[in-house]
Design an enzyme around this catalytic site. Structure first.
Site, PDB file in Angstrom:
ATOM      1  N   HIS A   9       0.972  -1.070   0.080  1.00 59.13           N
ATOM      2  CA  HIS A   9      -0.026  -0.129  -0.112  1.00 59.13           C
ATOM      3  C   HIS A   9       0.874   1.376  -0.070  1.00 59.13           C
ATOM      4  O   HIS A   9       1.722   1.476   0.918  1.00 59.13           O
ATOM      5  CB  HIS A   9      -0.828   0.010   1.184  1.00 59.13           C
ATOM      6  CG  HIS A   9      -1.880   1.078   1.406  1.00 59.13           C
ATOM      7  ND1 HIS A   9      -1.919   1.982   2.341  1.00 59.13           N
ATOM      8  CD2 HIS A   9      -2.883   1.803   0.480  1.00 59.13           C
ATOM      9  CE1 HIS A   9      -2.966   2.759   2.209  1.00 59.13           C
ATOM     10  NE2 HIS A   9      -3.409   2.495   1.008  1.00 59.13           N
ATOM     11  N   GLU A  36       0.369  -0.621  -4.777  1.00 66.79           N
ATOM     12  CA  GLU A  36      -0.508   0.391  -5.141  1.00 66.79           C
ATOM     13  C   GLU A  36       0.021   1.652  -4.636  1.00 66.79           C
ATOM     14  O   GLU A  36       1.062   1.988  -3.990  1.00 66.79           O
ATOM     15  CB  GLU A  36      -1.777   0.015  -4.225  1.00 66.79           C
ATOM     16  CG  GLU A  36      -2.976   1.133  -4.376  1.00 66.79           C
ATOM     17  CD  GLU A  36      -3.156   2.228  -3.279  1.00 66.79           C
ATOM     18  OE1 GLU A  36      -3.986   3.068  -3.456  1.00 66.79           O
ATOM     19  OE2 GLU A  36      -1.998   2.347  -2.578  1.00 66.79           O
ATOM     20  N   ASP A  38      -0.933   6.336  -4.988  1.00 65.23           N
ATOM     21  CA  ASP A  38      -2.043   7.298  -5.513  1.00 65.23           C
ATOM     22  C   ASP A  38      -1.378   8.239  -6.231  1.00 65.23           C
ATOM     23  O   ASP A  38      -0.422   8.912  -6.365  1.00 65.23           O
ATOM     24  CB  ASP A  38      -2.296   8.051  -4.133  1.00 65.23           C
ATOM     25  CG  ASP A  38      -2.809   7.164  -3.304  1.00 65.23           C
ATOM     26  OD1 ASP A  38      -3.847   6.400  -3.333  1.00 65.23           O
ATOM     27  OD2 ASP A  38      -2.193   6.826  -2.082  1.00 65.23           O
ATOM     28  N   HIS A  51      -0.876  11.240  -1.854  1.00 59.10           N
ATOM     29  CA  HIS A  51      -2.132  10.694  -1.423  1.00 59.10           C
ATOM     30  C   HIS A  51      -3.056  11.998  -1.137  1.00 59.10           C
ATOM     31  O   HIS A  51      -4.311  11.950  -1.574  1.00 59.10           O
ATOM     32  CB  HIS A  51      -2.153   9.808  -0.243  1.00 59.10           C
ATOM     33  CG  HIS A  51      -3.527   9.422   0.418  1.00 59.10           C
ATOM     34  ND1 HIS A  51      -4.133  10.227   1.095  1.00 59.10           N
ATOM     35  CD2 HIS A  51      -4.161   8.512   0.088  1.00 59.10           C
ATOM     36  CE1 HIS A  51      -5.253   9.740   1.304  1.00 59.10           C
ATOM     37  NE2 HIS A  51      -5.458   8.491   0.830  1.00 59.10           N
ATOM     38  N   GLU A 111      -3.904   3.990  -8.256  1.00 60.28           N
ATOM     39  CA  GLU A 111      -5.152   4.827  -7.977  1.00 60.28           C
ATOM     40  C   GLU A 111      -5.130   6.211  -8.355  1.00 60.28           C
ATOM     41  O   GLU A 111      -4.440   6.787  -8.105  1.00 60.28           O
ATOM     42  CB  GLU A 111      -5.253   4.693  -6.470  1.00 60.28           C
ATOM     43  CG  GLU A 111      -6.681   5.420  -5.978  1.00 60.28           C
ATOM     44  CD  GLU A 111      -6.879   5.565  -4.544  1.00 60.28           C
ATOM     45  OE1 GLU A 111      -6.192   4.920  -3.727  1.00 60.28           O
ATOM     46  OE2 GLU A 111      -7.777   6.252  -4.027  1.00 60.28           O
TER      47      GLU A 111
HETATM   48  O1  G3P Z   1      -6.442   1.492  -3.047  1.00 59.79           O
HETATM   49  C1  G3P Z   1      -6.574   1.302  -1.806  1.00 59.79           C
HETATM   50  C2  G3P Z   1      -6.477   2.250  -0.942  1.00 59.79           C
HETATM   51  O2  G3P Z   1      -5.299   3.117  -1.016  1.00 59.79           O
HETATM   52  C3  G3P Z   1      -7.694   3.592  -0.782  1.00 59.79           C
HETATM   53  O3  G3P Z   1      -7.638   4.232   0.048  1.00 59.79           O
HETATM   54  O4  G3P Z   1      -7.219   6.429   1.050  1.00 59.79           O
HETATM   55  O5  G3P Z   1      -5.400   4.900   1.345  1.00 59.79           O
HETATM   56  O6  G3P Z   1      -5.832   5.797  -0.932  1.00 59.79           O
HETATM   57  P1  G3P Z   1      -6.544   5.359   0.355  1.00 59.79           P
HETATM   58 MG    MG Z   2      -4.662   4.859  -2.258  1.00 59.45          MG
END
Ligand code: G3P
Ligand code: MG
Length: 239
Positions: A9, A36, A38, A51, A111
């Site tokens: 993450h 993953e 952002d 993020h 993302e």
């Molecule tokens: O993509 C999974 C997760 O990253 C979604 O929430 O706020 O951590 O981007 P967030």
């Molecule tokens: Mg995310």
């Protein structure tokens, strides 16, 4: 090719500053086959990894990400807030991130994280870059977003890239949105997910991937409910 069972993450956000190249290197070192991260747009519309809509939490800058040009963003430190040893770590561009992924042999769930009001242009810009520059040595990336408009925009530009809808909990018309946007999977938060929710997703015919799970007992339970993948700040705990 489906994503693996464990996805780091924001790279490996438990061990290194989230959404930096060092976080992705750390995830790879820990054995995560995918990460993953952002993606926002700078004011000059360059996709960058961060993020929040603002700079304050994860950099030494202040204010809105999308009010800063790439040059402004590149002058910031995105590592020291996490620990001194990461001082000098920059905000990465998506473009340079793809080169690193190719070098590491690590796949990605990208993302799309638009600043409110920029859902469509962010979806377009991210999908265009992935269409043109995604490393052919890697399996296709999965594009995900909480914003259906961003996924629709990504589909216009790169219909062949798999899409997943992000939700914090199973409610409302998730199944209709998945169908309408030709999504291949649902990415759900774990905190309010029940066994019967997981069963509903299975019956609808979609793989379920779950974020952000940092404890082995929880990931074991989710896998036993049929989850296909877990997104974790500590991929090493789940692997
Ligand atoms: O993509 C999974 C997760 O990253 C979604 O929430 O706020 O951590 O981007 P967030
Ligand atoms: Mg995310």
């Amino acid at each position: 090719m489906n994503p693996p069972r464990v996805i780091g993450h924001r790279g490996a956000a438990g061990h290194a500053p989230e959404n930096t190249l060092e976080s992705i290197r750390t995830a790879a070192r820990l054995g995560a086959p995918w990460v993953e991260f952002d993606v926002h747009l700078s004011s000059d519309k360059i996709p960058v990894l961060i993020h929040d809509d603002t700079l304050d939490r994860t950099t030494d800058g202040k204010g809105a990400v999308d009010k800063n040009s790439l040059a402004d963003l590149r002058s910031l430190d995105a590592g020291q807030w996490f620990a001194d040893q990461f001082a000098g770590e920059p905000i990465p561009t998506l473009e340079e991130t793809l080169l690193l992924l190719a070098t590491l042999g690590v796949g990605a769930n990208v993302e799309i994280k638009p600043t409110p009001g920029r859902e469509i242009e962010t979806g377009h810009a991210v999908a265009r870059l992935l269409r043109e520059q995604w490393p052919s040595v890697l399996p296709p990336p999965v594009l995900s977003s909480f914003k259906p408009e961003s996924l629709a925009a990504a589909r216009e530009v790169a219909p062949h890239l798999p899409r997943a809808l992000l939700i914090s909990r199973l409610s409302g018309d998730w199944a209709r949105i998945l169908r309408e946007l030709d999504c291949t999977a649902l990415h759900s938060g774990h905190k309010r997910l029940s066994a019967s929710d997981a069963e509903q997703v299975r019956r609808a015919g979609y793989p379920l991937r779950v974020y952000t799970v940092n404890e082995r007992a929880i990931s074991d339970r989710l896998f036993s409910w049929g989850a296909e993948a877990i997104i974790s700040d500590y991929p090493d705990r789940i692997l």
